[in-house]
Motif scaffolding. Structure first.
Motif, short mmCIF file in Angstrom:
data_model
loop_
_atom_site.label_atom_id
_atom_site.label_comp_id
_atom_site.label_asym_id
_atom_site.label_seq_id
_atom_site.Cartn_x
_atom_site.Cartn_y
_atom_site.Cartn_z
N UNK A 161 12.11 -18.18 136.72
CA UNK A 161 11.49 -16.71 137.40
C UNK A 161 11.26 -17.11 138.89
N UNK A 162 11.71 -15.90 139.80
CA UNK A 162 11.50 -16.19 141.19
C UNK A 162 10.43 -16.41 141.57
N UNK A 163 9.08 -16.01 140.97
CA UNK A 163 7.99 -16.42 141.48
C UNK A 163 7.51 -18.08 141.58
N UNK A 164 8.51 -18.83 140.67
CA UNK A 164 8.17 -20.21 140.54
C UNK A 164 8.43 -20.88 142.02
N UNK A 165 9.33 -20.38 142.72
CA UNK A 165 9.64 -21.03 143.78
C UNK A 165 8.50 -21.09 144.95
N UNK A 166 8.01 -20.07 145.23
CA UNK A 166 6.89 -20.18 146.08
C UNK A 166 5.73 -20.73 145.90
N UNK A 167 5.47 -20.74 144.29
CA UNK A 167 4.47 -21.45 143.74
C UNK A 167 4.79 -22.94 143.92
N UNK A 168 5.77 -23.36 143.73
CA UNK A 168 6.27 -24.93 143.82
C UNK A 168 6.20 -25.33 145.10
N UNK A 169 6.42 -24.33 146.09
CA UNK A 169 6.28 -24.84 147.45
C UNK A 169 4.98 -24.96 147.98
N UNK A 170 4.05 -24.43 147.40
CA UNK A 170 2.72 -24.44 147.73
C UNK A 170 2.17 -25.79 146.87
N UNK A 171 2.52 -26.03 145.75
CA UNK A 171 2.10 -27.36 144.87
C UNK A 171 2.72 -28.50 145.88
N UNK A 172 4.02 -28.31 146.22
CA UNK A 172 4.60 -29.45 147.01
C UNK A 172 4.00 -29.89 148.31
N UNK A 173 3.06 -28.92 148.79
CA UNK A 173 2.37 -29.07 150.11
C UNK A 173 1.18 -29.55 149.65
N UNK A 174 0.60 -29.88 148.65
CA UNK A 174 -0.26 -30.31 148.09
C UNK A 174 -1.76 -29.27 147.80
N UNK A 175 -1.39 -27.92 147.69
CA UNK A 175 -2.21 -27.04 147.39
C UNK A 175 -2.28 -26.64 145.93
N UNK A 176 -3.55 -26.93 145.55
CA UNK A 176 -3.91 -26.83 144.02
C UNK A 176 -4.50 -25.68 143.69
N UNK A 177 -5.11 -24.90 144.74
CA UNK A 177 -5.92 -23.53 144.40
C UNK A 177 -5.17 -22.55 144.78
#
Length: 132
Positions: A32-48
């Protein structure tokens, strides 16, 4: 730092696909499209991460993302935007505390994550400057 994913809007330009679901839940390649921006945040170390959504399909986000372990999040929060309040209203709903840093991404943007190491360096440099 908190991540905020803005996943509202009617998706009128994608009608009739968005007649039955939110545009951010439509597939792009293998997810799903929303997984991409979420993964970007997770890859940047953001967990909240806070998902701001609205409309009649907002419950679909909870069903899709309820198992945050898939995305390696420690805190996953949802907030509902009534009507069309725009980005400023969505950020108000995310309710950042005074002085708290946030990283906002649009839920329908797919970014190139190869620039993340540079972003981490800048974030670490910023943290070092503010702590001295």
């Amino acid at each position: 730092m908190k991540g905020v994913v803005l996943a509202g809007g009617k998706g009128s330009r994608l009608y009739p696909l968005t007649r039955v679901t939110n545009k951010h839940l439509l597939p792009v390649y293998d997810r799903p499209m929303v997984f991409y921006p979420i993964q970007t945040l997770v890859d940047a170390g953001i967990r909240d991460i806070i998902i701001v959504t609205g409309g009649q399909n907002s419950g679909d986000f909870l069903r899709l993302l309820s198992n945050a372990r898939i995305l390696i999040c420690t805190v996953f929060t949802y907030t509902y935007q009534e009507g069309e309040g725009g980005i400023a209203d969505a950020l108000r709903l995310a309710n950042p505390c005074e002085g708290e840093k946030i990283c906002v991404v649009l839920g329908d943007n797919i970014t190139n994550t190869t620039s993340l190491p540079r972003n981490r360096l800048l974030r670490n440099r910023s943290a070092a400057l503010t702590s001295s």
